[in-house]
Write a protein that holds these residues in place. Structure first.
Motif, PDB file in Angstrom:
ATOM      1  N   MET A 254      38.438  55.228  38.932  1.00  9.52           N
ATOM      2  CA  MET A 254      38.805  55.124  40.344  1.00  9.52           C
ATOM      3  C   MET A 254      40.144  54.392  40.474  1.00  9.52           C
ATOM      4  N   ARG A 255      41.026  54.961  41.241  1.00 10.72           N
ATOM      5  CA  ARG A 255      42.370  54.402  41.426  1.00 10.72           C
ATOM      6  C   ARG A 255      42.319  52.934  41.865  1.00 10.72           C
ATOM      7  N   GLU A 256      41.349  52.591  42.705  1.00 13.24           N
ATOM      8  CA  GLU A 256      41.233  51.223  43.228  1.00 13.24           C
ATOM      9  C   GLU A 256      40.864  50.205  42.153  1.00 13.24           C
ATOM     10  N   ALA A 257      40.347  50.666  41.028  1.00 14.70           N
ATOM     11  CA  ALA A 257      39.890  49.751  39.976  1.00 14.70           C
ATOM     12  C   ALA A 257      40.990  49.402  38.975  1.00 14.70           C
ATOM     13  N   VAL A 258      42.033  50.193  38.910  1.00  9.28           N
ATOM     14  CA  VAL A 258      43.027  50.034  37.839  1.00  9.28           C
ATOM     15  C   VAL A 258      43.730  48.676  37.875  1.00  9.28           C
ATOM     16  N   GLU A 259      44.301  48.311  38.999  1.00 12.33           N
ATOM     17  CA  GLU A 259      45.036  47.034  39.056  1.00 12.33           C
ATOM     18  C   GLU A 259      44.132  45.821  38.823  1.00 12.33           C
ATOM     19  N   PRO A 260      42.934  45.771  39.446  1.00  9.84           N
ATOM     20  CA  PRO A 260      42.051  44.628  39.117  1.00  9.84           C
ATOM     21  C   PRO A 260      41.693  44.576  37.634  1.00  9.84           C
ATOM     22  N   LEU A 261      41.480  45.739  37.015  1.00  8.51           N
ATOM     23  CA  LEU A 261      41.160  45.754  35.593  1.00  8.51           C
ATOM     24  C   LEU A 261      42.330  45.265  34.748  1.00  8.51           C
ATOM     25  N   LEU A 262      43.535  45.711  35.077  1.00  5.68           N
ATOM     26  CA  LEU A 262      44.710  45.216  34.352  1.00  5.68           C
ATOM     27  C   LEU A 262      44.818  43.696  34.477  1.00  5.68           C
ATOM     28  N   GLY A 263      44.592  43.200  35.683  1.00  3.79           N
ATOM     29  CA  GLY A 263      44.649  41.758  35.897  1.00  3.79           C
ATOM     30  C   GLY A 263      43.611  41.003  35.090  1.00  3.79           C
ATOM     31  N   LEU A 264      42.433  41.588  34.933  1.00  3.80           N
ATOM     32  CA  LEU A 264      41.373  40.924  34.172  1.00  3.80           C
ATOM     33  C   LEU A 264      41.618  41.004  32.667  1.00  3.80           C
ATOM     34  N   VAL A 265      42.167  42.122  32.188  1.00  4.20           N
ATOM     35  CA  VAL A 265      42.515  42.189  30.764  1.00  4.20           C
ATOM     36  C   VAL A 265      43.595  41.152  30.455  1.00  4.20           C
ATOM     37  N   LEU A 266      44.460  40.902  31.417  1.00  7.22           N
ATOM     38  CA  LEU A 266      45.544  39.928  31.231  1.00  7.22           C
ATOM     39  C   LEU A 266      45.228  38.586  31.896  1.00  7.22           C
ATOM     40  N   ASP A 267      43.957  38.250  32.001  1.00  8.55           N
ATOM     41  CA  ASP A 267      43.529  37.022  32.676  1.00  8.55           C
ATOM     42  C   ASP A 267      44.256  35.812  32.095  1.00  8.55           C
ATOM     43  N   PRO A 268      44.969  35.065  32.939  1.00  7.54           N
ATOM     44  CA  PRO A 268      45.713  33.916  32.431  1.00  7.54           C
ATOM     45  C   PRO A 268      44.856  32.678  32.205  1.00  7.54           C
ATOM     46  N   GLY A 269      43.623  32.680  32.728  1.00  7.12           N
ATOM     47  CA  GLY A 269      42.824  31.469  32.685  1.00  7.12           C
ATOM     48  C   GLY A 269      41.828  31.370  31.556  1.00  7.12           C
ATOM     49  N   ASP A 270      41.387  32.520  31.006  1.00  4.49           N
ATOM     50  CA  ASP A 270      40.357  32.459  29.974  1.00  4.49           C
ATOM     51  C   ASP A 270      40.385  33.733  29.138  1.00  4.49           C
ATOM     52  N   THR A 271      40.512  33.580  27.838  1.00  6.21           N
ATOM     53  CA  THR A 271      40.604  34.750  26.969  1.00  6.21           C
ATOM     54  C   THR A 271      39.281  35.494  26.828  1.00  6.21           C
ATOM     55  N   PHE A 272      38.155  34.862  27.160  1.00  3.13           N
ATOM     56  CA  PHE A 272      36.891  35.595  27.135  1.00  3.13           C
ATOM     57  C   PHE A 272      36.912  36.708  28.175  1.00  3.13           C
ATOM     58  N   VAL A 273      37.561  36.471  29.299  1.00  6.98           N
ATOM     59  CA  VAL A 273      37.694  37.493  30.332  1.00  6.98           C
ATOM     60  C   VAL A 273      38.496  38.668  29.770  1.00  6.98           C
ATOM     61  N   THR A 274      39.581  38.357  29.072  1.00  5.29           N
ATOM     62  CA  THR A 274      40.392  39.397  28.429  1.00  5.29           C
ATOM     63  C   THR A 274      39.542  40.219  27.481  1.00  5.29           C
ATOM     64  N   ARG A 275      38.849  39.550  26.594  1.00  9.84           N
ATOM     65  CA  ARG A 275      38.045  40.236  25.573  1.00  9.84           C
ATOM     66  C   ARG A 275      36.941  41.075  26.192  1.00  9.84           C
ATOM     67  N   ARG A 276      36.207  40.503  27.117  1.00  9.69           N
ATOM     68  CA  ARG A 276      35.060  41.188  27.729  1.00  9.69           C
ATOM     69  C   ARG A 276      35.495  42.420  28.522  1.00  9.69           C
ATOM     70  N   THR A 277      36.595  42.293  29.250  1.00  5.26           N
ATOM     71  CA  THR A 277      37.092  43.420  30.041  1.00  5.26           C
ATOM     72  C   THR A 277      37.638  44.511  29.126  1.00  5.26           C
ATOM     73  N   ALA A 278      38.428  44.124  28.136  1.00  3.71           N
ATOM     74  CA  ALA A 278      38.977  45.110  27.194  1.00  3.71           C
ATOM     75  C   ALA A 278      37.855  45.832  26.459  1.00  3.71           C
ATOM     76  N   GLU A 279      36.845  45.096  26.044  1.00  2.00           N
ATOM     77  CA  GLU A 279      35.724  45.719  25.341  1.00  2.00           C
ATOM     78  C   GLU A 279      35.008  46.724  26.242  1.00  2.00           C
TER      79      GLU A 279
END
Length: 152
Positions: free
Chosen positions: A38-63
């Motif tokens: 869904m087009r609406e999900a892309v930017e939030p997902l990019l932001g979560l993969v690049l989460d500046p506050g916690d790398t677990f967020v990056t890992r979990r979203t990328a996975e």
């Protein structure tokens, strides 16, 4: 399929992804990956993969995105990898190993998609597969030492 209801879920998960709590953001990223088409999900997902506050967020979203094993998920991860800092890139790498280290067919399909994406007109998407193949090149001996393939 109820597109209005799906859009509402994406918006709600997007809000959860802006939480101050890393656990909320990680859960949002993992769940939002199921709506990545869904087009609406892309930017939030990019932001979560690049989460500046916690790398677990990056890992979990990328996975979550990589476990889709499709172009949509791989495109978002590759786009994030193109601009990720070293720490984020390491955790994206961990997600790649976790998802693609079991079956060589999954790795082969991901590499095929990366090759296709490198011709994309969106520069962020086109640069991402270069990062993907470099990450996989670091991991290929772990994945399939018997293949001896080069990914570049």
């Amino acid at each position: 399929m109820d597109s209005d209801l799906r859009r509402a879920v994406v918006m709600t998960l997007g809000e959860l992804g802006r939480s101050d709590d890393w656990r909320d953001r990680a859960d949002a990223g993992h769940s939002l990956a199921g709506f990545a088409e869904m087009r609406e999900a892309v930017e939030p997902l990019l932001g979560l993969v690049l989460d500046p506050g916690d790398t677990f967020v990056t890992r979990r979203t990328a996975e979550g995105l990589l476990r889709r094993k499709d172009r949509v998920g791989l495109t978002i991860v590759a786009s994030a990898l193109a601009v990720a800092n070293d720490n984020q890139a390491d955790w994206i790498h961990t997600a790649i190993v976790d998802v693609f280290s079991i079956f060589s067919d999954d790795l082969d399909e991901a590499l095929r998609l990366c090759e296709e994406m490198s011709d994309d007109t969106d520069d962020r998407v086109a640069r991402g597969p270069v990062g993907c193949t470099r990450v996989w090149q670091r991991s290929i001996l772990f994945f399939a030492p018997h293949r001896g393939r080069s990914l570049l």
